[in-house]
Design an enzyme around this catalytic site. Structure first.
Site, PDB file in Angstrom:
ATOM      1  N   HIS A 206       3.526  -3.989 -14.499  1.00  0.00           N
ATOM      2  CA  HIS A 206       2.932  -3.013 -15.440  1.00  0.00           C
ATOM      3  C   HIS A 206       1.722  -3.706 -16.053  1.00  0.00           C
ATOM      4  O   HIS A 206       0.740  -3.985 -15.368  1.00  0.00           O
ATOM      5  CB  HIS A 206       4.007  -2.618 -16.458  1.00  0.00           C
ATOM      6  CG  HIS A 206       3.644  -1.497 -17.382  1.00  0.00           C
ATOM      7  ND1 HIS A 206       2.480  -0.781 -17.293  1.00  0.00           N
ATOM      8  CD2 HIS A 206       4.325  -0.950 -18.441  1.00  0.00           C
ATOM      9  CE1 HIS A 206       2.457   0.143 -18.246  1.00  0.00           C
ATOM     10  NE2 HIS A 206       3.561   0.056 -18.959  1.00  0.00           N
TER      11      HIS A 206
ATOM     12  N   ASP B 224      -6.719  -2.822 -14.201  1.00  0.00           N
ATOM     13  CA  ASP B 224      -6.505  -4.222 -14.590  1.00  0.00           C
ATOM     14  C   ASP B 224      -7.450  -5.186 -13.875  1.00  0.00           C
ATOM     15  O   ASP B 224      -7.759  -6.251 -14.411  1.00  0.00           O
ATOM     16  CB  ASP B 224      -5.053  -4.631 -14.328  1.00  0.00           C
ATOM     17  CG  ASP B 224      -4.120  -4.016 -15.363  1.00  0.00           C
ATOM     18  OD1 ASP B 224      -4.621  -3.616 -16.423  1.00  0.00           O
ATOM     19  OD2 ASP B 224      -2.917  -3.920 -15.098  1.00  0.00           O
TER      20      ASP B 224
ATOM     21  N   HIS C 151      -1.389   1.788  -7.499  1.00  0.00           N
ATOM     22  CA  HIS C 151      -0.954   2.509  -8.695  1.00  0.00           C
ATOM     23  C   HIS C 151       0.050   3.565  -8.286  1.00  0.00           C
ATOM     24  O   HIS C 151      -0.084   4.167  -7.222  1.00  0.00           O
ATOM     25  CB  HIS C 151      -2.152   3.169  -9.390  1.00  0.00           C
ATOM     26  CG  HIS C 151      -1.871   3.491 -10.811  1.00  0.00           C
ATOM     27  ND1 HIS C 151      -1.240   4.645 -11.196  1.00  0.00           N
ATOM     28  CD2 HIS C 151      -2.093   2.780 -11.946  1.00  0.00           C
ATOM     29  CE1 HIS C 151      -1.098   4.633 -12.507  1.00  0.00           C
ATOM     30  NE2 HIS C 151      -1.599   3.514 -12.984  1.00  0.00           N
TER      31      HIS C 151
HETATM   32  N1  COA Z   1      -1.007  -5.365  -3.055  1.00  0.00           N
HETATM   33  C1  COA Z   1      -0.609  -5.213  -1.774  1.00  0.00           C
HETATM   34  N2  COA Z   1       0.038  -4.129  -1.305  1.00  0.00           N
HETATM   35  C2  COA Z   1       0.264  -3.149  -2.182  1.00  0.00           C
HETATM   36  C3  COA Z   1      -0.126  -3.222  -3.522  1.00  0.00           C
HETATM   37  C4  COA Z   1      -0.792  -4.376  -3.944  1.00  0.00           C
HETATM   38  N3  COA Z   1      -1.188  -4.521  -5.201  1.00  0.00           N
HETATM   39  N4  COA Z   1       0.239  -2.094  -4.153  1.00  0.00           N
HETATM   40  C5  COA Z   1       0.844  -1.335  -3.253  1.00  0.00           C
HETATM   41  N5  COA Z   1       0.874  -1.971  -2.061  1.00  0.00           N
HETATM   42  C6  COA Z   1       1.457  -1.461  -0.812  1.00  0.00           C
HETATM   43  C7  COA Z   1       2.954  -1.711  -0.805  1.00  0.00           C
HETATM   44  O1  COA Z   1       3.265  -2.970  -0.248  1.00  0.00           O
HETATM   45  C8  COA Z   1       3.437  -0.562   0.022  1.00  0.00           C
HETATM   46  O2  COA Z   1       3.137  -0.850   1.377  1.00  0.00           O
HETATM   47  P1  COA Z   1       4.136  -0.424   2.551  1.00  0.00           P
HETATM   48  O3  COA Z   1       4.191   1.081   2.475  1.00  0.00           O
HETATM   49  O4  COA Z   1       3.477  -0.975   3.761  1.00  0.00           O
HETATM   50  O5  COA Z   1       5.455  -1.065   2.206  1.00  0.00           O
HETATM   51  C9  COA Z   1       2.530   0.598  -0.385  1.00  0.00           C
HETATM   52  O6  COA Z   1       1.314  -0.029  -0.821  1.00  0.00           O
HETATM   53  C10 COA Z   1       3.099   1.436  -1.521  1.00  0.00           C
HETATM   54  O7  COA Z   1       3.365   0.560  -2.613  1.00  0.00           O
HETATM   55  P2  COA Z   1       4.505   0.753  -3.674  1.00  0.00           P
HETATM   56  O8  COA Z   1       4.806  -0.559  -4.327  1.00  0.00           O
HETATM   57  O9  COA Z   1       5.659   1.473  -3.061  1.00  0.00           O
HETATM   58  O10 COA Z   1       3.803   1.697  -4.698  1.00  0.00           O
HETATM   59  P3  COA Z   1       4.350   2.008  -6.105  1.00  0.00           P
HETATM   60  O11 COA Z   1       3.763   3.311  -6.477  1.00  0.00           O
HETATM   61  O12 COA Z   1       5.808   1.860  -6.203  1.00  0.00           O
HETATM   62  O13 COA Z   1       3.762   0.792  -6.971  1.00  0.00           O
HETATM   63  C11 COA Z   1       2.532  -0.632  -8.297  1.00  0.00           C
HETATM   64  C12 COA Z   1       2.706   0.800  -7.809  1.00  0.00           C
HETATM   65  C13 COA Z   1       1.514  -0.603  -9.426  1.00  0.00           C
HETATM   66  C14 COA Z   1       3.858  -1.178  -8.854  1.00  0.00           C
HETATM   67  C15 COA Z   1       2.052  -1.509  -7.140  1.00  0.00           C
HETATM   68  O14 COA Z   1       0.868  -0.974  -6.614  1.00  0.00           O
HETATM   69  C16 COA Z   1       1.844  -2.960  -7.564  1.00  0.00           C
HETATM   70  O15 COA Z   1       2.822  -3.712  -7.619  1.00  0.00           O
HETATM   71  N6  COA Z   1       0.577  -3.361  -7.857  1.00  0.00           N
HETATM   72  C17 COA Z   1       0.300  -4.699  -8.330  1.00  0.00           C
HETATM   73  C18 COA Z   1       0.573  -4.811  -9.813  1.00  0.00           C
HETATM   74  C19 COA Z   1      -0.479  -4.151 -10.653  1.00  0.00           C
HETATM   75  O16 COA Z   1      -1.662  -4.314 -10.457  1.00  0.00           O
HETATM   76  N7  COA Z   1       0.000  -3.384 -11.653  1.00  0.00           N
HETATM   77  C20 COA Z   1      -0.869  -2.728 -12.610  1.00  0.00           C
HETATM   78  C21 COA Z   1      -0.771  -1.236 -12.471  1.00  0.00           C
HETATM   79  S1  COA Z   1      -1.984  -0.436 -13.495  1.00  0.00           S
END
Ligand code: COA
Length: 355
Positions: free
Chosen positions: A211, A298, A250
């Site tokens: 987050h 971010d 996101h």
């Molecule tokens: N780096 C690499 N791959 C990423 C990614 C990232 N930051 N964010 C998403 N992905 C990929 C996932 O590995 C997944 O790939 P797959 O389908 O091949 O397994 C796909 O994109 C979907 O990701 P998922 O984690 O299921 O999306 P979500 O909606 O559950 O998650 C977040 C959203 C924000 C938790 C996720 O993008 C993340 O962990 N980002 C990094 C942390 C961050 O910057 N958070 C701030 C948010 S404002």
């Protein structure tokens, strides 16, 4: 169990309640009470937007003066709070925020008054935490406006002319409908616990790396990236290890995070040659080309704060100092039409057995 409804893990795309505060649904734009957040960041002060979020409409001149005055008169720390921070010397400022905010007394039933106390004190608690833990000099609070005052305590005084860039970022961080910390706050509020306890739950949730914690991890990798080749190698390495790259992806914005694009343009205006800004763009381009995953706010927020001379330890506290106004509105909305939030679980443990 009767009437069981199965929802996806993480509640992705599940609409759990109504809100009139903000939406990310309208054509990819983030709206606060109907106004585009990016337009508000362009044309309104932090206090005006905070008032809008909390009370539902932009303030009149008098309302704004009164709101600013209430914030200003509460921008101070009492002896007891200072003593606790001096004893704790907690290096993780978010942990400190969570602990210290939980000590703020909740004496009466006026929700907004209790929130004003927390909203006004969070910037000071953040700045004083760093002073207590790292011995950083406690800078005097200067200026007239909320973001300007916060800037004076945590940023490089030589960058003073850019304090409004921090204000814009804080406006964009202020509210984001049912994100994890706000949802945690609403779960807490739905038990009719007090606002201080609900904000403590929200701060504890915001702190997680998936987050708010993401913005603290961005700078360390950007500092090692000098050109497009470095960026490609970095992304490939991370993806091959199936590691997430902080500042990307996101739950809601799958194509573009409007806040990220706004902060990027702000950086292009004030710091076009900043090496970390360039590095961020290289990584953004490669990541989008390779995986179609856009940068989130971010990524550029971390670069902006670095450019303003704001130490990395304050990255997440800046987010918290803004988002608390959104939490204020959500707390009021939840309790004004309350139903205890208590979902059910699918049991996967052993069958009933004799002891
Ligand atoms: N780096 C690499 N791959 C990423 C990614 C990232 N930051 N964010 C998403 N992905 C990929 C996932 O590995 C997944 O790939 P797959 O389908 O091949 O397994 C796909 O994109 C979907 O990701 P998922 O984690 O299921 O999306 P979500 O909606 O559950 O998650 C977040 C959203 C924000 C938790 C996720 O993008 C993340 O962990 N980002 C990094 C942390 C961050 O910057 N958070 C701030 C948010 S404002």
């Amino acid at each position: 169990m009767t009437d069981e409804i199965k929802v996806p893990k993480g509640l992705a795309n599940v609409v759990v309640d109504r809100t009139s505060i903000a939406t990310t649904g309208a054509s990819g734009n983030l709206l606060y009470r109907g106004y585009r957040a990016v337009d508000l960041a362009d044309r309104k002060s932090f206090e005006e937007v905070a008032y809008l979020i909390v009370y539902g409409n932009l303030p009149s001149g008098d309302e704004l003066v009164a709101f600013r005055a209430r914030l200003n008169e509460n921008m101070k720390l009492d002896e007891r709070t200072i003593k606790v921070m001096d004893i704790l010397k907690e290096k993780d400022i978010m942990r400190n925020l969570r602990s210290i905010v939980s000590l703020i007394p909740y004496r009466n039933g006026d929700i907004n008054e209790t929130f004003i106390q927390m909203e006004a004190k969070l910037p000071l608690i953040s700045a004083y935490s760093a002073h207590a833990a790292y011995g950083k000099p406690m800078k005097n609070m200067e200026g007239e406006f909320f973001a300007e005052k916060f800037f004076s305590m945590i940023a490089d005084p030589h960058k003073k002319k850019y304090w409004k860039s921090l204000e814009k970022l804080m406006i964009l961080y202020m509210e984001h409908e049912f994100n994890a910390s706000t949802f945690a706050l609403r779960v807490a509020a739905s038990t009719l616990t007090d606002p201080v306890s609900a904000v403590t739950a929200a701060l504890a949730t915001l702190k997680g790396p998936l987050h708010g914690g993401a913005n603290s991890e961005v700078l360390s990798y950007l500092s090692g990236i000098r050109d497009e080749k470095d960026a490609a190698k970095f992304v490939e390495d991370k993806l091959s290890k199936k590691e997430k790259i902080m500042g990307f992806g996101h739950r809601v914005y799958k194509k573009k995070d409007p806040r990220a694009q706004y902060v990027k343009e702000e950086l292009r205006r004030i710091a076009p040659d900043d090496p970390k800004f360039r590095a961020a763009e290289y990584v953004e381009n490669y990541m989008f080309e390779k995986k179609g995953i856009p940068a989130n706010v971010d990524l550029f927020a971390a670069v902006l704060m670095d450019f303003l001379g704001i130490d990395e330890v304050f990255n997440l506290p800046v987010f918290a100092c803004s988002r608390i106004f959104g939490w204020n509105a959500h707390y009021s909305e939840q309790v004004s039409d309350n139903k205890l939030i208590r979902p059910a679980a699918e049991y996967s443990g052993p069958e009933e057995r004799d002891l």
